[in-house]
Design a protein around this motif. Structure first.
Motif, PDB file in Angstrom:
ATOM      1  N   GLU A  12      64.816  66.128  63.722  1.00  0.00           N
ATOM      2  CA  GLU A  12      63.805  65.148  64.092  1.00  0.00           C
ATOM      3  C   GLU A  12      64.006  63.817  63.361  1.00  0.00           C
ATOM      4  O   GLU A  12      64.514  63.772  62.239  1.00  0.00           O
ATOM      5  CB  GLU A  12      62.405  65.682  63.782  1.00  0.00           C
ATOM      6  N   GLY A  67      58.248  66.716  67.295  1.00  0.00           N
ATOM      7  CA  GLY A  67      58.355  67.717  66.246  1.00  0.00           C
ATOM      8  C   GLY A  67      57.098  67.751  65.396  1.00  0.00           C
ATOM      9  O   GLY A  67      56.124  67.036  65.664  1.00  0.00           O
ATOM     10  N   PRO A  68      57.086  68.556  64.346  1.00  0.00           N
ATOM     11  CA  PRO A  68      55.969  68.509  63.409  1.00  0.00           C
ATOM     12  C   PRO A  68      55.940  67.143  62.733  1.00  0.00           C
ATOM     13  O   PRO A  68      56.990  66.547  62.478  1.00  0.00           O
ATOM     14  CB  PRO A  68      56.276  69.639  62.419  1.00  0.00           C
ATOM     15  N   SER A 110      56.570  72.587  65.323  1.00  0.00           N
ATOM     16  CA  SER A 110      55.819  71.607  66.100  1.00  0.00           C
ATOM     17  C   SER A 110      54.697  72.284  66.876  1.00  0.00           C
ATOM     18  O   SER A 110      54.835  73.425  67.337  1.00  0.00           O
ATOM     19  CB  SER A 110      56.763  70.910  67.078  1.00  0.00           C
ATOM     20  N   GLY A 185      50.504  69.369  64.627  1.00  0.00           N
ATOM     21  CA  GLY A 185      50.754  68.126  65.329  1.00  0.00           C
ATOM     22  C   GLY A 185      49.838  67.956  66.535  1.00  0.00           C
ATOM     23  O   GLY A 185      48.854  68.669  66.676  1.00  0.00           O
ATOM     24  N   PRO A 186      50.139  66.946  67.361  1.00  0.00           N
ATOM     25  CA  PRO A 186      51.423  66.249  67.472  1.00  0.00           C
ATOM     26  C   PRO A 186      51.648  65.113  66.477  1.00  0.00           C
ATOM     27  O   PRO A 186      52.770  64.621  66.363  1.00  0.00           O
ATOM     28  CB  PRO A 186      51.372  65.686  68.900  1.00  0.00           C
TER      29      PRO A 186
END
Length: 259
Positions: A12, A67-68, A110, A185-186
């Motif tokens: 990421e 992603g996280p 995520s 997340g997002p």
């Protein structure tokens, strides 16, 4: 600000989500949203870059995997039974002090990723939680100073395998730490955007059905208290996550599975 990370899992890149909905690649200016970023004043630098118009930043294409929002933290500290109704549905005991346990950082993924059901799983369960991300090293922090140590907030689902947790010698950690059991997340919403972390709604749906519907004002132990309390027992590092507990309505209590 709203911090995002995008791209393939494990690769990421950092970005920001602007108020107008545009997602901007920040990787030309910042390496990642990790411990070093938060510890070295990265949020202030990122804010200045955004205020200056995100010079050199490119639009992130629609459909890109999110992603996280922070790089894998050194630890994920979780708070059990932090809502009275959930404590009662769990075992009828409302704790006098925060109940703490850990989730393995290898569970961190995520919020848009699939959850992988572990081998032997019988009782998969869900718990929506407000996640607190630390912005500074915190050790023995006073409650009245705790908000100065928070970088921001996100949403985390504390997935649990209740048979592992409740029927395998009482080990909460092994029921909480399977791969993909800590999706977050997002985005990470910075603390300056959240005027009161105890005035947020939390809800979860399973297959479109609303299962949990609560608000953070019902926490037994609010965010500032938790930061102070946890920092008495361990040093919280920049980028570490505190999962602050879940409202009532989990599958274990309602006899409704998560799938």
């Amino acid at each position: 600000m709203r911090l995002i990370r995008f791209g393939e899992a494990g690769y990421e890149e950092p970005g920001v989500l602007l108020d107008d909905g545009r997602a901007i690649d920040a990787s030309t200016e910042f390496r990642d949203y990790d411990e070093g970023f938060f510890a070295c004043g990265g949020l202030a630098s990122l804010g200045k870059w955004v205020d200056d118009g995100c010079l050199g930043g490119m639009l992130i294409p629609d459909g890109t995997r999110m992603g996280p929002p922070v790089a894998r933290p050194s630890k994920i500290v979780c708070v059990g039974k932090n809502y009275a109704e959930h404590a009662r549905e769990f075992d009828s005991v409302v704790p006098e002090e925060p109940v703490l346990f850990m989730k393995a950082t290898s569970a961190y993924v995520s919020g848009s990723d699939d959850v992988v059901i572990p081998k032997g799983s019988e009782k998969l369960d869900y718990e929506v939680e407000l996640a607190v991300v630390m912005g500074r090293t915190a050790s023995n922090v006073a409650e009245e100073d705790a908000d100065d140590y928070v970088a921001g907030y996100s949403v985390l689902c504390d997935y649990s395998e209740r048979a592992f947790q409740k029927e395998r010698s009482g080990q909460w950690v092994k029921g909480k730490s399977a791969d993909t059991f800590a999706p977050m997340g997002p985005c990470l919403v910075t603390a300056d955007e959240v005027s009161d972390p105890q005035a947020l709604r939390l809800w979860s749906k399973v297959n479109g059905e609303l299962r949990q519907n609560g608000w953070t004002g019902d926490m037994l132990f609010p965010v500032n208290y938790l930061v102070s309390y946890i920092s008495q027992f361990m040093t919280l590092l920049p980028g570490d996550i505190i999962a602050t507990g879940t409202p009532a309505g989990v599958g274990m209590a309602t006899n409704r599975p998560s799938s």
